[in-house]
Write an enzyme that holds these catalytic residues in place. Structure first.
Site, PDB file in Angstrom:
ATOM      1  N   ALA A  66      47.807   8.214   4.923  1.00 39.49           N
ATOM      2  CA  ALA A  66      48.886   9.147   4.610  1.00 39.49           C
ATOM      3  C   ALA A  66      48.394  10.541   4.986  1.00 39.49           C
ATOM      4  O   ALA A  66      47.184  10.791   5.032  1.00 39.49           O
ATOM      5  CB  ALA A  66      49.210   9.078   3.128  1.00 39.49           C
ATOM      6  N   GLY A 109      46.782   4.633   3.883  1.00 37.98           N
ATOM      7  CA  GLY A 109      48.153   4.236   4.203  1.00 37.98           C
ATOM      8  C   GLY A 109      48.253   3.478   5.520  1.00 37.98           C
ATOM      9  O   GLY A 109      49.173   2.680   5.713  1.00 37.98           O
ATOM     10  N   GLU A 112      47.456   0.034   4.663  1.00 38.88           N
ATOM     11  CA  GLU A 112      48.579  -0.460   3.847  1.00 38.88           C
ATOM     12  C   GLU A 112      49.808  -0.743   4.720  1.00 38.88           C
ATOM     13  O   GLU A 112      50.537  -1.702   4.477  1.00 38.88           O
ATOM     14  CB  GLU A 112      48.896   0.572   2.758  1.00 38.88           C
ATOM     15  CG  GLU A 112      47.757   0.678   1.739  1.00 38.88           C
ATOM     16  CD  GLU A 112      47.890   1.877   0.805  1.00 38.88           C
ATOM     17  OE1 GLU A 112      48.034   3.015   1.306  1.00 38.88           O
ATOM     18  OE2 GLU A 112      47.863   1.685  -0.425  1.00 38.88           O
ATOM     19  N   GLU A 132      40.757   6.170  -0.342  1.00 36.34           N
ATOM     20  CA  GLU A 132      41.426   7.147  -1.219  1.00 36.34           C
ATOM     21  C   GLU A 132      40.524   7.662  -2.335  1.00 36.34           C
ATOM     22  O   GLU A 132      40.668   8.794  -2.785  1.00 36.34           O
ATOM     23  CB  GLU A 132      42.695   6.537  -1.827  1.00 36.34           C
ATOM     24  CG  GLU A 132      43.849   6.356  -0.848  1.00 36.34           C
ATOM     25  CD  GLU A 132      43.829   5.031  -0.116  1.00 36.34           C
ATOM     26  OE1 GLU A 132      42.790   4.329  -0.121  1.00 36.34           O
ATOM     27  OE2 GLU A 132      44.871   4.677   0.473  1.00 36.34           O
TER      28      GLU A 132
HETATM   29  N1  CO8 Z   1      45.852  13.224   7.146  1.00 37.14           N
HETATM   30  C1  CO8 Z   1      45.998  14.370   7.838  1.00 37.14           C
HETATM   31  N2  CO8 Z   1      45.262  14.651   8.948  1.00 37.14           N
HETATM   32  C2  CO8 Z   1      44.349  13.741   9.330  1.00 37.14           C
HETATM   33  C3  CO8 Z   1      44.140  12.546   8.640  1.00 37.14           C
HETATM   34  C4  CO8 Z   1      44.953  12.266   7.487  1.00 37.14           C
HETATM   35  N3  CO8 Z   1      44.861  11.132   6.795  1.00 37.14           N
HETATM   36  N4  CO8 Z   1      43.159  11.853   9.251  1.00 37.14           N
HETATM   37  C5  CO8 Z   1      42.765  12.599  10.289  1.00 37.14           C
HETATM   38  N5  CO8 Z   1      43.470  13.744  10.352  1.00 37.14           N
HETATM   39  C6  CO8 Z   1      43.359  14.836  11.321  1.00 37.14           C
HETATM   40  C7  CO8 Z   1      42.113  15.660  11.061  1.00 37.14           C
HETATM   41  O1  CO8 Z   1      42.339  16.610  10.047  1.00 37.14           O
HETATM   42  C8  CO8 Z   1      41.887  16.287  12.416  1.00 37.14           C
HETATM   43  O2  CO8 Z   1      42.798  17.351  12.579  1.00 37.14           O
HETATM   44  P1  CO8 Z   1      42.231  18.838  12.966  1.00 37.14           P
HETATM   45  O3  CO8 Z   1      41.662  18.630  14.338  1.00 37.14           O
HETATM   46  O4  CO8 Z   1      43.468  19.662  12.943  1.00 37.14           O
HETATM   47  O5  CO8 Z   1      41.200  19.173  11.971  1.00 37.14           O
HETATM   48  C9  CO8 Z   1      42.326  15.191  13.385  1.00 37.14           C
HETATM   49  O6  CO8 Z   1      43.165  14.304  12.623  1.00 37.14           O
HETATM   50  C10 CO8 Z   1      41.166  14.374  13.926  1.00 37.14           C
HETATM   51  O7  CO8 Z   1      40.403  13.904  12.835  1.00 37.14           O
HETATM   52  P2  CO8 Z   1      38.823  14.139  12.706  1.00 37.14           P
HETATM   53  O8  CO8 Z   1      38.401  15.369  13.400  1.00 37.14           O
HETATM   54  O9  CO8 Z   1      38.464  14.023  11.265  1.00 37.14           O
HETATM   55  O10 CO8 Z   1      38.277  12.878  13.530  1.00 37.14           O
HETATM   56  P3  CO8 Z   1      36.912  12.102  13.335  1.00 37.14           P
HETATM   57  O11 CO8 Z   1      36.789  11.179  14.499  1.00 37.14           O
HETATM   58  O12 CO8 Z   1      35.787  13.061  13.085  1.00 37.14           O
HETATM   59  O13 CO8 Z   1      37.076  11.235  11.985  1.00 37.14           O
HETATM   60  C11 CO8 Z   1      38.280   9.786  10.476  1.00 37.14           C
HETATM   61  C12 CO8 Z   1      38.052  10.224  11.936  1.00 37.14           C
HETATM   62  C13 CO8 Z   1      37.004   9.089   9.933  1.00 37.14           C
HETATM   63  C14 CO8 Z   1      39.427   8.801  10.479  1.00 37.14           C
HETATM   64  C15 CO8 Z   1      38.614  11.032   9.621  1.00 37.14           C
HETATM   65  O14 CO8 Z   1      39.653  11.764  10.244  1.00 37.14           O
HETATM   66  C16 CO8 Z   1      39.084  10.703   8.210  1.00 37.14           C
HETATM   67  O15 CO8 Z   1      38.268  10.383   7.359  1.00 37.14           O
HETATM   68  N6  CO8 Z   1      40.405  10.811   7.967  1.00 37.14           N
HETATM   69  C17 CO8 Z   1      40.972  10.631   6.648  1.00 37.14           C
HETATM   70  C18 CO8 Z   1      40.995   9.173   6.264  1.00 37.14           C
HETATM   71  C19 CO8 Z   1      41.554   9.025   4.867  1.00 37.14           C
HETATM   72  O16 CO8 Z   1      40.990   9.498   3.893  1.00 37.14           O
HETATM   73  N7  CO8 Z   1      42.676   8.331   4.760  1.00 37.14           N
HETATM   74  C20 CO8 Z   1      43.336   8.093   3.482  1.00 37.14           C
HETATM   75  C21 CO8 Z   1      44.393   9.116   3.237  1.00 37.14           C
HETATM   76  S1  CO8 Z   1      45.131   9.010   1.640  1.00 37.14           S
HETATM   77  C22 CO8 Z   1      46.202   7.723   1.774  1.00 37.14           C
HETATM   78  O17 CO8 Z   1      46.363   7.146   2.806  1.00 37.14           O
HETATM   79  C23 CO8 Z   1      46.973   7.378   0.553  1.00 37.14           C
HETATM   80  C24 CO8 Z   1      48.091   6.422   0.897  1.00 37.14           C
HETATM   81  C25 CO8 Z   1      49.038   6.276  -0.218  1.00 37.14           C
HETATM   82  C26 CO8 Z   1      50.029   7.382  -0.325  1.00 37.14           C
HETATM   83  C27 CO8 Z   1      51.136   6.985  -1.205  1.00 37.14           C
HETATM   84  C28 CO8 Z   1      51.921   8.210  -1.682  1.00 37.14           C
HETATM   85  C29 CO8 Z   1      52.864   7.817  -2.766  1.00 37.14           C
END
Ligand code: CO8
Length: 258
Positions: A66, A109, A112, A132
């Site tokens: 998400a 997400g 999911e 998460e």
């Molecule tokens: N949300 C927003 N932006 C994201 C996300 C995300 N989940 N994942 C990556 N991005 C963005 C980064 O911020 C970055 O943007 P910017 O260049 O502007 O900083 C761009 O994508 C590229 O990402 P990275 O530079 O971080 O790339 P890496 O190769 O270094 O790392 C990863 C890749 C390991 C995937 C890393 O991006 C990461 O850890 N991402 C987050 C993963 C995460 O925590 N996901 C869970 C999110 S919470 C969730 O999904 C809850 C679901 C339920 C919601 C229900 C609501 C009711």
């Protein structure tokens, strides 16, 4: 075909394709992605010319979760009153079989979303996880419920409580993934698998998906009753007569979707 903001759609034969298209955010699922995916899936679902749907992302990410940037500042009240992400339930409810073709990250997400699909094909580069807990929250789109049903309590608990990722091979061993394929074959394999499904009788495919859903959602006795009744009801379709006649006549069936 309708133009969407955050996804690309295409129909290849009897297969509807939905490609998540937010490369700058690794396909993070914001509210617009949800609205687009739900609308596209429902449009394909309503089209009898479509017998299977494929959802995919990019080589680098199916979806990295998400959208954290969208969620970060929200209050609990806003999340509840806005039914944040509630509409994903409509995606899980489409009657047409959906294949997730996963390459790269399927996190939070993203994992999911894959689990809302009926078949998960994974490229050997795929990585799955529910991270998460690293953000001070828990899975919110089905992770704690569907992952347990897919891989069992202990594997799901370890993944959800530690937030670690697993690679495609581990995900396949655990039962989360239907099949792992070389990354270069992923999209062709998804199309072939979808075509196989779309070549069957649509009423029987819809019925099979409904019975599979019943298995996930109800006690055994109820699921068995549902299955038996749906099995019986299919004997009123032209395709059942054709399918069984074709078997006896030693030829391929010609389903008319009736
Ligand atoms: N949300 C927003 N932006 C994201 C996300 C995300 N989940 N994942 C990556 N991005 C963005 C980064 O911020 C970055 O943007 P910017 O260049 O502007 O900083 C761009 O994508 C590229 O990402 P990275 O530079 O971080 O790339 P890496 O190769 O270094 O790392 C990863 C890749 C390991 C995937 C890393 O991006 C990461 O850890 N991402 C987050 C993963 C995460 O925590 N996901 C869970 C999110 S919470 C969730 O999904 C809850 C679901 C339920 C919601 C229900 C609501 C009711």
């Amino acid at each position: 075909m309708t133009e969407y903001e955050t996804i690309l759609t295409e129909q290849r034969g009897r297969v509807g394709w939905i490609t998540l298209n937010r490369p700058e955010a690794l396909n993070a699922l914001n509210s617009q992605v949800m609205r687009d995916v739900v609308a596209a899936a429902e449009a394909f679902d309503a089209d009898e010319g479509v017998g299977a749907i494929v959802v995919t992302g990019s080589e680098r990410a199916f979806a990295a979760g998400a959208d954290i940037k969208e969620m970060q500042g929200k209050t609990g009240r806003e999340m509840i009153m806005g039914d944040h992400f509630g509409a994903w339930a409509r995606f899980a409810d489409v009657r047409t079989p959906v294949i997730a073709a996963v390459s790269g990250y399927a996190l939070g997400g993203g994992c999911e979303l894959a689990m809302m699909c009926d078949i998960i094909l994974a490229a050997d580069t795929a990585r799955f996880g529910q991270p998460e807990v690293n953000l001070g929250v828990i899975p919110g789109m089905g992770g704690t419920q569907r992952l347990i049903r897919a891989v069992g309590y202990y594997k799901a608990a370890e993944l959800i409580l530690t937030g670690r990722m697993m690679d495609a091979a581990e995900a396949e061993r655990a039962g989360l993934v239907s099949r792992v394929v070389p990354a270069s074959d992923l999209l062709d394999d998804a199309q072939r698998t979808a075509e196989t499904i779309a070549s069957k009788s649509l009423p029987s495919v819809f019925a099979a998906k409904a019975a599979l859903d019943a298995a996930m959602e109800s006690p055994l006795a109820e699921g068995l009753r549902f299955e038996r009744h749906v099995f019986a009801a299919l004997f009123d379709t032209a395709d059942q007569k054709e399918g069984m006649a074709a078997f006896r006549e030693k030829r391929e069936p010609r389903f008319t979707q009736r």
